[in-house]
Design a protein around this motif. Structure first.
Motif, PDB file in Angstrom:
ATOM      1  N   ARG A  50       0.841  -1.210   0.000  1.00  0.00           N
ATOM      2  CA  ARG A  50       0.000   0.000   0.000  1.00  0.00           C
ATOM      3  C   ARG A  50       0.878   1.264   0.000  1.00  0.00           C
ATOM      4  O   ARG A  50       0.580   2.234  -0.679  1.00  0.00           O
ATOM      5  N   GLN A  51       1.941   1.215   0.786  1.00  0.00           N
ATOM      6  CA  GLN A  51       2.849   2.366   0.851  1.00  0.00           C
ATOM      7  C   GLN A  51       3.518   2.583  -0.503  1.00  0.00           C
ATOM      8  O   GLN A  51       3.626   3.717  -0.975  1.00  0.00           O
ATOM      9  N   ILE A  52       3.947   1.484  -1.141  1.00  0.00           N
ATOM     10  CA  ILE A  52       4.584   1.590  -2.467  1.00  0.00           C
ATOM     11  C   ILE A  52       3.590   2.155  -3.471  1.00  0.00           C
ATOM     12  O   ILE A  52       3.920   3.046  -4.273  1.00  0.00           O
ATOM     13  N   LEU A  53       2.343   1.645  -3.403  1.00  0.00           N
ATOM     14  CA  LEU A  53       1.309   2.131  -4.320  1.00  0.00           C
ATOM     15  C   LEU A  53       1.034   3.616  -4.094  1.00  0.00           C
ATOM     16  O   LEU A  53       0.889   4.396  -5.044  1.00  0.00           O
ATOM     17  N   LYS A  54       0.981   4.013  -2.845  1.00  0.00           N
ATOM     18  CA  LYS A  54       0.741   5.420  -2.512  1.00  0.00           C
ATOM     19  C   LYS A  54       1.868   6.299  -3.050  1.00  0.00           C
ATOM     20  O   LYS A  54       1.614   7.348  -3.646  1.00  0.00           O
ATOM     21  N   ASN A 103       3.978  10.104  -7.171  1.00  0.00           N
ATOM     22  CA  ASN A 103       5.017  10.429  -8.145  1.00  0.00           C
ATOM     23  C   ASN A 103       4.428  10.631  -9.530  1.00  0.00           C
ATOM     24  O   ASN A 103       4.931  11.434 -10.310  1.00  0.00           O
ATOM     25  N   ARG A 104       3.384   9.917  -9.896  1.00  0.00           N
ATOM     26  CA  ARG A 104       2.765  10.091 -11.216  1.00  0.00           C
ATOM     27  C   ARG A 104       2.090  11.447 -11.333  1.00  0.00           C
ATOM     28  O   ARG A 104       2.093  12.069 -12.379  1.00  0.00           O
ATOM     29  N   ARG A 105       1.434  11.880 -10.281  1.00  0.00           N
ATOM     30  CA  ARG A 105       0.711  13.145 -10.306  1.00  0.00           C
ATOM     31  C   ARG A 105       1.679  14.323 -10.260  1.00  0.00           C
ATOM     32  O   ARG A 105       1.357  15.433 -10.623  1.00  0.00           O
ATOM     33  N   GLY A 106       2.807  14.053  -9.742  1.00  0.00           N
ATOM     34  CA  GLY A 106       3.768  15.139  -9.599  1.00  0.00           C
ATOM     35  C   GLY A 106       3.722  15.649  -8.176  1.00  0.00           C
ATOM     36  O   GLY A 106       2.832  15.331  -7.405  1.00  0.00           O
ATOM     37  N   PRO A 107       4.722  16.442  -7.800  1.00  0.00           N
ATOM     38  CA  PRO A 107       4.808  16.892  -6.426  1.00  0.00           C
ATOM     39  C   PRO A 107       3.639  17.763  -6.003  1.00  0.00           C
ATOM     40  O   PRO A 107       3.153  17.652  -4.892  1.00  0.00           O
ATOM     41  N   GLY A 108       3.092  18.606  -6.884  1.00  0.00           N
ATOM     42  CA  GLY A 108       1.988  19.457  -6.460  1.00  0.00           C
ATOM     43  C   GLY A 108       0.765  19.223  -7.318  1.00  0.00           C
ATOM     44  O   GLY A 108      -0.203  19.956  -7.223  1.00  0.00           O
ATOM     45  N   GLY A 109       0.763  18.245  -8.166  1.00  0.00           N
ATOM     46  CA  GLY A 109      -0.322  18.087  -9.127  1.00  0.00           C
ATOM     47  C   GLY A 109      -1.354  17.084  -8.742  1.00  0.00           C
ATOM     48  O   GLY A 109      -1.452  16.040  -9.328  1.00  0.00           O
ATOM     49  N   GLY A 110      -2.128  17.312  -7.803  1.00  0.00           N
ATOM     50  CA  GLY A 110      -3.242  16.432  -7.464  1.00  0.00           C
ATOM     51  C   GLY A 110      -4.445  17.279  -7.178  1.00  0.00           C
ATOM     52  O   GLY A 110      -4.325  18.457  -6.906  1.00  0.00           O
ATOM     53  N   SER A 111      -5.578  16.745  -7.304  1.00  0.00           N
ATOM     54  CA  SER A 111      -6.765  17.524  -6.991  1.00  0.00           C
ATOM     55  C   SER A 111      -6.876  17.644  -5.489  1.00  0.00           C
ATOM     56  O   SER A 111      -6.663  16.681  -4.770  1.00  0.00           O
ATOM     57  N   SER A 112      -7.203  18.803  -5.032  1.00  0.00           N
ATOM     58  CA  SER A 112      -7.261  19.018  -3.587  1.00  0.00           C
ATOM     59  C   SER A 112      -8.544  18.464  -2.986  1.00  0.00           C
ATOM     60  O   SER A 112      -8.658  18.311  -1.794  1.00  0.00           O
TER      61      SER A 112
END
Length: 140
Positions: free
Chosen positions: A116-120, A125-134
């Motif tokens: 789970r930690q690896i998946l998280k 990393n795929r979304r990028g450091p700041g690129g996720g929906s809040s």
């Protein structure tokens, strides 16, 4: 079963059999031969059917019954002991199996947590450091 020596310890109170005794049937046959009356023959036959036991015979039967009961009780105790031994062996086997399964459960839980930690981490990393929906963050 008990040995002959142990059987010999049963008290032999009143076991002396009275000399040459006749059974009820022999007595009835003698009585029927001595008289020719049908009524006496019928009563002799009835006496043969309801055999009267002597006190010594009753005591002998009682002692035999007590001995049989004693032997039966000993056998029951031995069966119970064997059964309990089997149960104890089964308990040990089940406790061992339980501890093995608990160990396996712990290992699998740790592996699951690591995956789970690896998946998280991979998802972040795929979304990028700041690129996720809040609005839809990952929560556990």
């Amino acid at each position: 079963m008990e040995s002959d020596e142990e059987i010999g310890r049963v008290p032999e109170v009143g076991l002396e059999l009275a000399g040459p005794s006749t059974s009820g049937r022999e007595a009835a046959a003698g009585a029927a031969a001595g008289t020719s009356s049908d009524a006496q023959a019928a009563s002799a036959a009835a006496a043969a059917r309801r055999r009267v036991r002597s006190p010594a015979d009753k005591e002998h039967r009682r002692l035999k019954r007590l001995l049989r009961n004693r032997v039966s009780a000993q056998q029951a105790r031995e069966r119970k002991k064997a059964y309990l031994s089997e149960l104890e062996v089964r308990v040990k086997d089940l406790e061992k199996r339980n501890s093995e399964l608990e160990e396996r459960l712990s290992t699998l839980q740790n592996e699951n947590q690591m995956l789970r930690q690896i998946l998280k981490n991979t998802t972040v990393n795929r979304r990028g450091p700041g690129g996720g929906s809040s609005a839809g963050g990952d929560s556990q």
